[in-house]
Design an enzyme around this catalytic site. Structure first.
Site, PDB file in Angstrom:
ATOM      1  N   THR A 225       0.844  -1.195   0.000  1.00 15.06           N
ATOM      2  CA  THR A 225       0.000   0.000   0.000  1.00 15.06           C
ATOM      3  C   THR A 225       0.876   1.240   0.000  1.00 15.06           C
ATOM      4  O   THR A 225       2.081   1.173  -0.297  1.00 15.06           O
ATOM      5  CB  THR A 225      -0.997  -0.026   1.179  1.00 15.06           C
ATOM      6  OG1 THR A 225      -1.956   1.016   1.001  1.00 15.06           O
ATOM      7  CG2 THR A 225      -0.319   0.158   2.519  1.00 15.06           C
ATOM      8  N   ASN A 226       0.301   2.396   0.302  1.00 14.67           N
ATOM      9  CA  ASN A 226       1.063   3.653   0.363  1.00 14.67           C
ATOM     10  C   ASN A 226       0.548   4.478   1.539  1.00 14.67           C
ATOM     11  O   ASN A 226      -0.298   4.021   2.297  1.00 14.67           O
ATOM     12  CB  ASN A 226       0.941   4.407  -0.962  1.00 14.67           C
ATOM     13  CG  ASN A 226      -0.507   4.648  -1.323  1.00 14.67           C
ATOM     14  OD1 ASN A 226      -1.222   5.337  -0.615  1.00 14.67           O
ATOM     15  ND2 ASN A 226      -0.963   4.043  -2.423  1.00 14.67           N
ATOM     16  N   ARG A 227       1.050   5.696   1.674  1.00 14.20           N
ATOM     17  CA  ARG A 227       0.774   6.482   2.882  1.00 14.20           C
ATOM     18  C   ARG A 227      -0.527   7.285   2.831  1.00 14.20           C
ATOM     19  O   ARG A 227      -0.794   8.094   3.708  1.00 14.20           O
ATOM     20  CB  ARG A 227       1.932   7.442   3.141  1.00 14.20           C
ATOM     21  CG  ARG A 227       3.231   6.749   3.448  1.00 14.20           C
ATOM     22  CD  ARG A 227       4.319   7.756   3.740  1.00 14.20           C
ATOM     23  NE  ARG A 227       5.614   7.124   3.853  1.00 14.20           N
ATOM     24  CZ  ARG A 227       6.044   6.497   4.939  1.00 14.20           C
ATOM     25  NH1 ARG A 227       5.290   6.441   6.008  1.00 14.20           N
ATOM     26  NH2 ARG A 227       7.237   5.922   4.956  1.00 14.20           N
ATOM     27  N   ALA A 291      -4.799   7.430  -3.996  1.00 13.72           N
ATOM     28  CA  ALA A 291      -3.448   7.018  -4.376  1.00 13.72           C
ATOM     29  C   ALA A 291      -3.542   5.531  -4.737  1.00 13.72           C
ATOM     30  O   ALA A 291      -3.505   4.657  -3.862  1.00 13.72           O
ATOM     31  CB  ALA A 291      -2.489   7.250  -3.225  1.00 13.72           C
TER      32      ALA A 291
END
Ligand code: PMT
Length: 416
Positions: A225-227, A291
């Site tokens: 995943t991402n932030r 995102a």
């Protein structure tokens, strides 16, 4: 350099007077979060009159609220020239919210005491009251506190309950103040948004927005995943709803959102693609604030990988580019907005994405700058238009950035 928008400070409400909210602040460590509540309410177009108890000033300065509120903060019953400040505040209030509400405040309010400006104002009002308790778990669970709270609820007081989490001194348990966004949502919901941002310039507009970081499974317990927290996308959904749009939010985040917003929860890029493409056909505006992971494991395993299996040979593949597909399928008159999260060559990369993905507006954020982009409550963006326009939005609360983006969207919508 493009047009410069500074979206700090109170937002004028066209013609109508802003709703008047008394923000009570009592003596708890969570008092610092009342600053965020104050700021968000002011950004939403509310007139905020801060009232601190004398003991709250041991935790947070009056000057902070003087600067961020709509009028100077008050502490004592005898600070004003008028001997009856509590009746001025109590009668003028459209709503009173107490952040944080300590066990002591709940007891004094439940008992009808009026021995300082805040309790006197609470007793002198007919307006709705919201209390946001915050205290240690032992205090929160104490029968006296729960009894007082029950009494207040039976009198029509709204409670924004505390959450589980880290408390003062490092303890973990229930009693942590609710998130400022949840408190603001409760206040705006109770005010009925009736006088907020009274320009209802998105009435009748169907707006579809995505938010959050997608999760691409490796096995049943791990993912890539991402932030992204979803804050910017949710702020867009809330702002559009406040301005009259019918909003659908496709999100990976479970953060609180305006009750009028239709929410579709998704997890992966593939889920998000299905949800966005299914709904985009009937939308007047589509905003991709999510995102989306650019890569995912080619194969997601059905059972958990174990260390004893050795280091996995993870083969990645590209995810579908949802925004580009939305660009290909867009219908006449639809406004399409993308985001570009970059750390270098920000304008060049954003401009390239603007044309490559076939959008009307590309909102660029330099996510390497402090306070900008992923998981922050603030953002700083430049909005590039396919017409060559450039609008810089200075570092502001994500709610305010959302409104600045929607202002640009409004200008592109066909006349209705
Ligand atoms: O969620 P927050 O914590 O509030 O943070 C906000 C944010 C930083 C996530 C947001 O402001 C933002 O920049 N969102 C876009 C992040 C991103 O994926 O940027 P990108 O430059 O990699 O992608 C460009 C655009 O293509 C984006 O609109 C993205 O949604 C879209 N995209 C990307 C990849 C993909 N496979 N499909 C897509 O549709």
């Amino acid at each position: 350099m493009g047009d410069r928008l500074n979206v700090e400070g109170p937002v004028p409400t066209d013609g109508e007077s802003a709703p008047f909210v008394v923000l009570g602040v009592t003596a708890g460590i969570a008092a610092y979060k009342a600053v965020e509540v104050c700021r968000r309410l002011v950004d939403a177009g509310v007139h905020v009159a801060p009232v601190l108890t004398e003991r709250a000033t041991h935790f947070i300065g009056k000057t902070t609220f003087d600067a961020l509120g709509s009028e100077d903060a008050q502490v004592g019953l005898w600070d004003e020239a008028s001997p009856i400040p509590h009746t001025r505040l109590g009668q003028r209030a459209d709503l009173i919210v107490v952040v944080p509400a300590t066990a002591d405040l709940l007891a004094r309010y439940a008992g009808g005491l009026a021995d300082d400006l805040l309790t006197a104002t609470l007793v002198a009002t007919a307006a709705p009251v919201v209390v946001c308790p915050a205290m240690h778990t032992e205090m929160w669970e104490h029968p006296a506190v729960q009894h007082n709270l029950g009494l207040l609820v039976s009198r029509g007081v709204t409670v924004v309950p505390p959450e589980e989490g880290r408390l003062a001194g490092g303890d973990v348990g229930s009693g942590r103040l609710a998130e400022p966004a949840a408190i603001v949502e409760a206040v705006l919901g109770l005010l009925g948004r009736r006088h907020l941002r009274s320009r209802s310039d998105l009435t009748g507009v169907r707006l579809l927005v995505s938010a959050g970081g997608t999760r691409e499974p490796i096995d049943p317990v791990r993912f890539i995943t991402n932030r992204s927290s979803g804050k910017q996308g949710h702020a867009l959904a809330n702002a559009a709803s406040r301005r009259g749009a019918e909003v659908v939010l496709v999100t990976t985040s479970d953060r609180v959102v305006d009750p009028d917003v239709v929410v579709e929860q998704v997890e992966t890029a593939a889920d998000m693609e299905v949800a966005m493409l299914a709904r985009a056909g009937t939308a007047d505006v589509v905003v991709m604030a999510a995102a989306v992971a650019d890569f995912r494991p080619k194969v997601a395993l059905d059972s958990k990988l174990h260390k004893s299996d050795g280091v996995p040979d993870l083969v990645l593949e590209a995810t579908p580019d949802i925004l580009s597909e939305l660009g290909r399928r867009r219908h006449e008159g639809q406004v399409l907005v993308g985001f570009a999260a970059e750390t270098d060559q920000v304008p060049e990369r954003a401009r390239a994405k603007l044309t490559d993905k076939g959008v009307d507006l590309m909102v660029a954020n330099d996510v390497s700058a402090p306070g900008v982009g992923f998981d922050n409550d603030t953002n700083e963006v430049t909005i590039f238009g396919v017409d060559g326009s450039v609008t810089d939005v200075t570092l502001s609360a994500k709610d305010a950035v959302a409104d600045a983006i929607l202002d640009r969207v409004c200008a592109l919508l066909p006349p209705r």
